[in-house]
Scaffold this motif. Structure first.
Motif, short mmCIF file in Angstrom:
data_model
loop_
_atom_site.label_atom_id
_atom_site.label_comp_id
_atom_site.label_asym_id
_atom_site.label_seq_id
_atom_site.Cartn_x
_atom_site.Cartn_y
_atom_site.Cartn_z
N VAL A 75 -7.51 -70.86 -12.23
CA VAL A 75 -6.54 -69.81 -12.47
C VAL A 75 -5.80 -69.51 -11.17
CG1 VAL A 75 -8.21 -67.96 -12.01
CG2 VAL A 75 -6.21 -67.47 -13.39
N VAL A 76 -4.54 -69.20 -11.30
CA VAL A 76 -3.69 -68.83 -10.16
C VAL A 76 -3.19 -67.41 -10.42
CG1 VAL A 76 -1.59 -69.34 -8.86
CG2 VAL A 76 -3.00 -71.22 -9.76
N VAL A 77 -3.58 -66.49 -9.56
CA VAL A 77 -3.33 -65.07 -9.78
C VAL A 77 -2.18 -64.57 -8.92
CG1 VAL A 77 -4.28 -62.78 -9.35
CG2 VAL A 77 -5.60 -64.44 -10.61
N LEU A 78 -1.26 -63.81 -9.52
CA LEU A 78 -0.23 -63.10 -8.79
C LEU A 78 -0.09 -61.71 -9.39
CD1 LEU A 78 3.28 -64.11 -10.02
CD2 LEU A 78 1.30 -65.41 -10.76
N GLU A 79 0.32 -60.74 -8.56
CA GLU A 79 0.42 -59.36 -9.01
C GLU A 79 1.72 -59.10 -9.75
OE1 GLU A 79 -1.24 -56.24 -6.06
OE2 GLU A 79 -0.48 -57.87 -4.80
N ASP A 119 -4.31 -60.34 1.64
CA ASP A 119 -4.01 -59.99 0.25
C ASP A 119 -4.14 -61.21 -0.65
OD1 ASP A 119 -3.57 -57.40 0.95
OD2 ASP A 119 -1.38 -57.49 0.82
N ALA A 120 -3.65 -62.36 -0.18
CA ALA A 120 -3.77 -63.59 -0.96
C ALA A 120 -5.24 -63.95 -1.17
CB ALA A 120 -3.03 -64.72 -0.27
N GLU A 121 -6.05 -63.79 -0.11
CA GLU A 121 -7.48 -64.08 -0.25
C GLU A 121 -8.14 -63.10 -1.22
OE1 GLU A 121 -11.58 -64.31 2.43
OE2 GLU A 121 -9.61 -64.18 3.43
N GLY A 122 -7.75 -61.82 -1.12
CA GLY A 122 -8.31 -60.84 -2.04
C GLY A 122 -7.98 -61.16 -3.49
N LEU A 123 -6.76 -61.61 -3.75
CA LEU A 123 -6.38 -61.98 -5.11
C LEU A 123 -7.14 -63.22 -5.58
CD1 LEU A 123 -2.52 -61.40 -4.90
CD2 LEU A 123 -4.16 -60.04 -6.19
N ALA A 124 -7.39 -64.15 -4.65
CA ALA A 124 -8.18 -65.34 -5.00
C ALA A 124 -9.61 -64.95 -5.38
CB ALA A 124 -8.17 -66.33 -3.84
N GLN A 125 -10.19 -64.01 -4.62
CA GLN A 125 -11.54 -63.54 -4.95
C GLN A 125 -11.54 -62.80 -6.28
OE1 GLN A 125 -13.98 -64.57 -3.35
NE2 GLN A 125 -13.28 -65.04 -1.26
N LEU A 126 -10.45 -62.09 -6.55
CA LEU A 126 -10.30 -61.40 -7.83
C LEU A 126 -10.29 -62.41 -8.98
CD1 LEU A 126 -9.89 -58.31 -8.34
CD2 LEU A 126 -7.49 -58.81 -8.69
N ALA A 127 -9.58 -63.52 -8.76
CA ALA A 127 -9.54 -64.58 -9.77
C ALA A 127 -10.92 -65.18 -9.97
CB ALA A 127 -8.54 -65.66 -9.34
N ARG A 128 -11.66 -65.33 -8.89
CA ARG A 128 -13.01 -65.93 -8.97
C ARG A 128 -13.96 -65.04 -9.76
NH1 ARG A 128 -17.74 -65.41 -6.11
NH2 ARG A 128 -16.77 -63.86 -4.73
N THR A 129 -13.93 -63.74 -9.52
CA THR A 129 -14.86 -62.82 -10.20
C THR A 129 -14.41 -62.47 -11.61
OG1 THR A 129 -13.70 -60.89 -9.29
CG2 THR A 129 -15.52 -61.80 -7.99
N GLY A 130 -13.12 -62.64 -11.89
CA GLY A 130 -12.62 -62.29 -13.20
C GLY A 130 -12.40 -60.80 -13.39
N TRP A 131 -12.49 -60.04 -12.30
CA TRP A 131 -12.32 -58.58 -12.38
C TRP A 131 -10.85 -58.23 -12.27
CZ3 TRP A 131 -11.07 -54.15 -9.41
CH2 TRP A 131 -11.53 -52.94 -9.94
N TYR A 132 -10.12 -58.56 -13.31
CA TYR A 132 -8.70 -58.24 -13.32
C TYR A 132 -8.24 -58.05 -14.76
CZ TYR A 132 -8.19 -63.24 -14.43
OH TYR A 132 -8.31 -64.47 -15.01
#
Length: 266
Positions: A51-55, A97-110
């Motif tokens: 998954v590739v996450v953007l705000e 911020d990019a790393e934080g979004l990547a970690q968010l993608a990894r955990t699925g907490w979004y």
């Protein structure tokens, strides 16, 4: 190997961060915010990205659409929830911020946000343009009122169409104010003319939509309100229950509970 990507998007450049299943950073990069270039770099850095996450943001729907067309598994996430996760970082930088979004993608907490269709964004642009013109007109009217008030002249409550006539009548008492107010009246006339043109276009668009026509059968609902609602919802199929629409629009009571204290509402 599992790969998760975070994109911190800005107008000119986008920060990229790729992490693995354990959260370790695999790669970083910074490239121009161009879908073709982003797709190429993502293919090189994270060919197996889950998954590739953007705000959410001004470019998110457009960028999501372009990346999806290039087979990139892009997902738009709620910026408010992302902000809560990113606030845990010590330093606020694009790379972090990019790393934080990547970690968010990894955990699925979004919370995934649906990207609006291009035709919906075009109609929405008409409403936003009209809103800006109306705001500009009100600002100029308030400035004219303030200038006249400084000399003891009150415009009072007056209809939009009669505002200029009323102001010109007051200027007869202090003709020297014309040099300051005439340019403002000229700009106001232009704003009013363009706003009327946009409203006519909005009425035409609403008249061609069966959904808007049905909504406008409700007393008090006009083309602007109908189009605003339709473009906000975009695709009704993304709501499992009709009750979710109110929550999506923010029409939910606020609940506060702490110990023996509990209340709903403001």
């Amino acid at each position: 190997m599992e790969q998760y990507v975070g994109l911190d998007v800005s107008l000119k450049e986008t920060e990229i961060c790729v992490v693995d299943g354990s959260g370790a950073v695999l790669a970083r990069s910074r490239v121009p915010t161009e879908p073709e270039r982003l797709a190429v770099v993502l293919g090189e850095l994270a060919p197996a990205a889950s998954v590739v996450v953007l705000e959410t943001g001004g470019q998110s729907s457009w960028l999501h659409q372009e990346l999806t067309l290039r087979a990139v598994p892009a997902v738009i996430v709620d910026a408010r929830r992302a902000k809560a996760a990113l606030s845990c970082l010590m330093n606020k930088t694009d790379a972090n911020d990019a790393e934080g979004l990547a970690q968010l993608a990894r955990t699925g907490w979004y919370r995934e946000v649906a990207a609006k269709r291009p035709e919906t964004r075009i109609i929405r642009s008409l409403l936003l343009a009209r809103q800006q013109l109306a705001k500009g007109r009100r600002d100029i009217e308030n400035q004219i009122r303030a200038l006249l008030r400084g000399f003891g002249l009150a415009v009072g409550a007056v209809a939009k169409q009669r505002f200029e006539t009323r102001v010109r009548g007051l200027l007869e008492e202090i003709p020297l104010l014309q040099d300051a107010i005439e340019p403002l009246l000229a700009v106001r006339r232009t704003l009013l003319e363009q706003s009327d043109g946009l409203e006519e276009r909005i009425r035409d668009v609403a008249a061609t939509s069966p959904v808007c026509t049905r909504l406008m059968s409700v007393p008090g609902v006009g083309p602007i309100t109908a189009l605003a609602f339709v473009t906000a919802i975009d695709d009704p199929a993304r709501f499992k229950r009709s009750g979710s629409v109110g929550a999506y629009l923010g029409l939910t009571p606020r609940t506060h509970q702490s110990g023996e204290t509990a209340w709903s509402g403001r």
